[in-house]
Write a protein that holds these residues in place. Sequence first.
Motif, PDB file in Angstrom:
ATOM      1  N   LYS A  10       0.835  -1.195   0.000  1.00 44.66           N
ATOM      2  CA  LYS A  10       0.000   0.000   0.000  1.00 44.66           C
ATOM      3  C   LYS A  10       0.872   1.248   0.000  1.00 44.66           C
ATOM      4  O   LYS A  10       1.978   1.259   0.554  1.00 44.66           O
ATOM      5  N   PRO A  11       0.376   2.349  -0.576  1.00 49.46           N
ATOM      6  CA  PRO A  11       1.176   3.584  -0.616  1.00 49.46           C
ATOM      7  C   PRO A  11       1.267   4.234   0.762  1.00 49.46           C
ATOM      8  O   PRO A  11       0.381   4.085   1.603  1.00 49.46           O
ATOM      9  N   GLY A  56       5.559   4.311  -2.887  1.00 46.83           N
ATOM     10  CA  GLY A  56       4.706   3.169  -3.179  1.00 46.83           C
ATOM     11  C   GLY A  56       3.414   3.493  -3.907  1.00 46.83           C
ATOM     12  O   GLY A  56       2.484   2.674  -3.905  1.00 46.83           O
ATOM     13  N   TRP A  57       3.337   4.637  -4.562  1.00 42.86           N
ATOM     14  CA  TRP A  57       2.140   5.022  -5.296  1.00 42.86           C
ATOM     15  C   TRP A  57       2.235   4.522  -6.733  1.00 42.86           C
ATOM     16  O   TRP A  57       3.331   4.313  -7.252  1.00 42.86           O
ATOM     17  N   PRO A  58       1.108   4.314  -7.397  1.00 48.41           N
ATOM     18  CA  PRO A  58       1.165   3.865  -8.794  1.00 48.41           C
ATOM     19  C   PRO A  58       1.903   4.870  -9.671  1.00 48.41           C
ATOM     20  O   PRO A  58       1.643   6.080  -9.625  1.00 48.41           O
ATOM     21  N   ALA A  59       2.829   4.356 -10.472  1.00 50.81           N
ATOM     22  CA  ALA A  59       3.628   5.237 -11.324  1.00 50.81           C
ATOM     23  C   ALA A  59       2.741   5.928 -12.362  1.00 50.81           C
ATOM     24  O   ALA A  59       1.822   5.329 -12.919  1.00 50.81           O
ATOM     25  N   GLY A  60       3.034   7.192 -12.589  1.00 51.98           N
ATOM     26  CA  GLY A  60       2.314   7.962 -13.598  1.00 51.98           C
ATOM     27  C   GLY A  60       1.001   8.553 -13.136  1.00 51.98           C
ATOM     28  O   GLY A  60       0.320   9.219 -13.930  1.00 51.98           O
ATOM     29  N   THR A  61       0.602   8.337 -11.884  1.00 51.92           N
ATOM     30  CA  THR A  61      -0.653   8.906 -11.393  1.00 51.92           C
ATOM     31  C   THR A  61      -0.428  10.310 -10.834  1.00 51.92           C
ATOM     32  O   THR A  61       0.704  10.752 -10.646  1.00 51.92           O
ATOM     33  N   VAL A  62      -1.520  11.011 -10.563  1.00 52.10           N
ATOM     34  CA  VAL A  62      -1.495  12.358 -10.005  1.00 52.10           C
ATOM     35  C   VAL A  62      -2.077  12.321  -8.606  1.00 52.10           C
ATOM     36  O   VAL A  62      -3.139  11.714  -8.382  1.00 52.10           O
ATOM     37  N   ASP A  77       9.383   5.421 -10.011  1.00 51.98           N
ATOM     38  CA  ASP A  77       9.704   4.621  -8.834  1.00 51.98           C
ATOM     39  C   ASP A  77       8.583   4.590  -7.813  1.00 51.98           C
ATOM     40  O   ASP A  77       8.730   4.001  -6.742  1.00 51.98           O
ATOM     41  N   GLY A  78       7.423   5.223  -8.125  1.00 53.06           N
ATOM     42  CA  GLY A  78       6.295   5.227  -7.200  1.00 53.06           C
ATOM     43  C   GLY A  78       6.385   6.264  -6.108  1.00 53.06           C
ATOM     44  O   GLY A  78       5.602   6.225  -5.163  1.00 53.06           O
ATOM     45  N   GLY A  79       7.280   7.220  -6.224  1.00 50.27           N
ATOM     46  CA  GLY A  79       7.420   8.234  -5.191  1.00 50.27           C
ATOM     47  C   GLY A  79       7.173   9.642  -5.733  1.00 50.27           C
ATOM     48  O   GLY A  79       7.199   9.887  -6.938  1.00 50.27           O
ATOM     49  N   PHE A  80       6.911  10.546  -4.811  1.00 48.77           N
ATOM     50  CA  PHE A  80       6.747  11.964  -5.166  1.00 48.77           C
ATOM     51  C   PHE A  80       7.188  12.808  -3.976  1.00 48.77           C
ATOM     52  O   PHE A  80       7.261  12.335  -2.836  1.00 48.77           O
ATOM     53  N   ARG A  81       7.434  14.083  -4.235  1.00 48.58           N
ATOM     54  CA  ARG A  81       7.844  15.044  -3.205  1.00 48.58           C
ATOM     55  C   ARG A  81       7.300  16.410  -3.613  1.00 48.58           C
ATOM     56  O   ARG A  81       7.577  16.900  -4.707  1.00 48.58           O
ATOM     57  N   SER A 119      -5.104  10.068  -4.415  1.00 45.42           N
ATOM     58  CA  SER A 119      -4.736   9.787  -5.790  1.00 45.42           C
ATOM     59  C   SER A 119      -5.923  10.113  -6.694  1.00 45.42           C
ATOM     60  O   SER A 119      -7.012   9.558  -6.526  1.00 45.42           O
ATOM     61  N   VAL A 120      -5.724  11.006  -7.652  1.00 45.11           N
ATOM     62  CA  VAL A 120      -6.814  11.433  -8.522  1.00 45.11           C
ATOM     63  C   VAL A 120      -7.207  10.318  -9.479  1.00 45.11           C
ATOM     64  O   VAL A 120      -8.386  10.085  -9.749  1.00 45.11           O
ATOM     65  N   ASN A 121      -6.238   9.619 -10.015  1.00 48.60           N
ATOM     66  CA  ASN A 121      -6.511   8.494 -10.896  1.00 48.60           C
ATOM     67  C   ASN A 121      -5.806   7.262 -10.342  1.00 48.60           C
ATOM     68  O   ASN A 121      -5.229   7.293  -9.264  1.00 48.60           O
ATOM     69  N   GLY A 122      -5.888   6.167 -11.040  1.00 49.67           N
ATOM     70  CA  GLY A 122      -5.290   4.935 -10.522  1.00 49.67           C
ATOM     71  C   GLY A 122      -6.221   4.264  -9.531  1.00 49.67           C
ATOM     72  O   GLY A 122      -7.427   4.144  -9.754  1.00 49.67           O
ATOM     73  N   ASP A 123      -5.664   3.808  -8.385  1.00 48.54           N
ATOM     74  CA  ASP A 123      -6.471   3.101  -7.400  1.00 48.54           C
ATOM     75  C   ASP A 123      -7.195   4.023  -6.439  1.00 48.54           C
ATOM     76  O   ASP A 123      -7.897   3.575  -5.547  1.00 48.54           O
ATOM     77  N   GLN A 124      -7.020   5.353  -6.574  1.00 45.31           N
ATOM     78  CA  GLN A 124      -7.713   6.351  -5.756  1.00 45.31           C
ATOM     79  C   GLN A 124      -7.464   6.126  -4.274  1.00 45.31           C
ATOM     80  O   GLN A 124      -8.374   6.171  -3.443  1.00 45.31           O
TER      81      GLN A 124
END
Length: 353
Positions: free
Chosen positions: A16-17, A38-44, A74-78, A98-103
């Motif tokens: 889980k993220p 750990g977030w889905p790559a390419g999501t917002v 890599d599933g990360g953001f800052r 998460s706006v898209n992906g698994d929300q």
Amino acid sequence: MLAAGPAWAAPAAEGKPTADLSLKEAAKGTEVTVTGRGWPAGTVVMLLLCGQNMIGGTNSCANDAGQAASVGADGGFRKALAVVAPPKPCPCVVNVTSVNGDQSTLALPLKITDHPVAELPTESGQARLAVLTGVQLKGDDGVLTWFGAPPSRKFTVTVGNLGSAPVKDPVFQIGTAHGVFAPLWEEQQWKGTIAAGQKARIELPVALSAGAHGDYTVSLKYGDKVLAAQPWGVGRPYGVLLFWGLLCVVIPAAVFRTGMAVVDRIRPRTDAGAAGGGRHRGVAARLPEAAAAAAAVTARLPRIPAIRRPEPAEPPQTTTAVLPWFTPDSAPGTAPAPPSAPSEDHPTTKGHP
């Protein structure tokens, strides 16, 4: 400005993220850095600073100061987020969604200096649960199920709260229907809270009666609305049939052997037979016993009188009719009687010698 550093992190779970804040407490006009992993790559991912623990949805958030972050490969953001006064008093949180992906959604607590703090209001609004994904029955049948034990599964489904109020410890109804019959409902309570706009993965046990087999349908209902249904094919317990088949063979054989042992024990024995080997005597030793037993039985039978056979009838004697104008001696077809010797009582006729 307070020193920077990862002050609080959301609880991590396998697969889980997660996210954390650089500050645990910040003043108005400063910034905090939100780091996710750990977030889905390419999501917002959308970042919002909200008051009252975001009760009531985004109406308690500073929507104008919200920030959007892109998740890398890599599933990360800052991302840096400005600390402003939300429209509602604290306790305050930074909502990461998460706006898209698994929300996925996370709430990170943050204390804002000089911002009023008030007790959380009574939860109001309506809760509305809906099934999102992942409807399935988990589990397998064991050896005992093959012999008629109750089949059991876990009904798993992902539900989301589409209402404006959180749902705490919701009570669901699990229904099992066999073929075309109506389902039988059973209430089951799920422990946990589903906040407004969030989702949760629930697992509820479901079991059938002993020896159940055939096509079943398992349904999930919340309130008056059926949320999901899943078919369930239950195999026939062939072990029960095998058990009864063996029972029908073993019991008669055991009864037969027991009866033969009783007969062998209670039947009369002779001294010669006992000395000659007891139970395992030869055929020659058993013949006298059988003859004596037959004689004893014959002696006790009632006497039946002998049946006399009818004697053969004598052939009828034929007689010749005598006509009236003939004497018996001169009748036709009769031979003359031979002369008899004169007897003493009847002398001869005079004149004849």
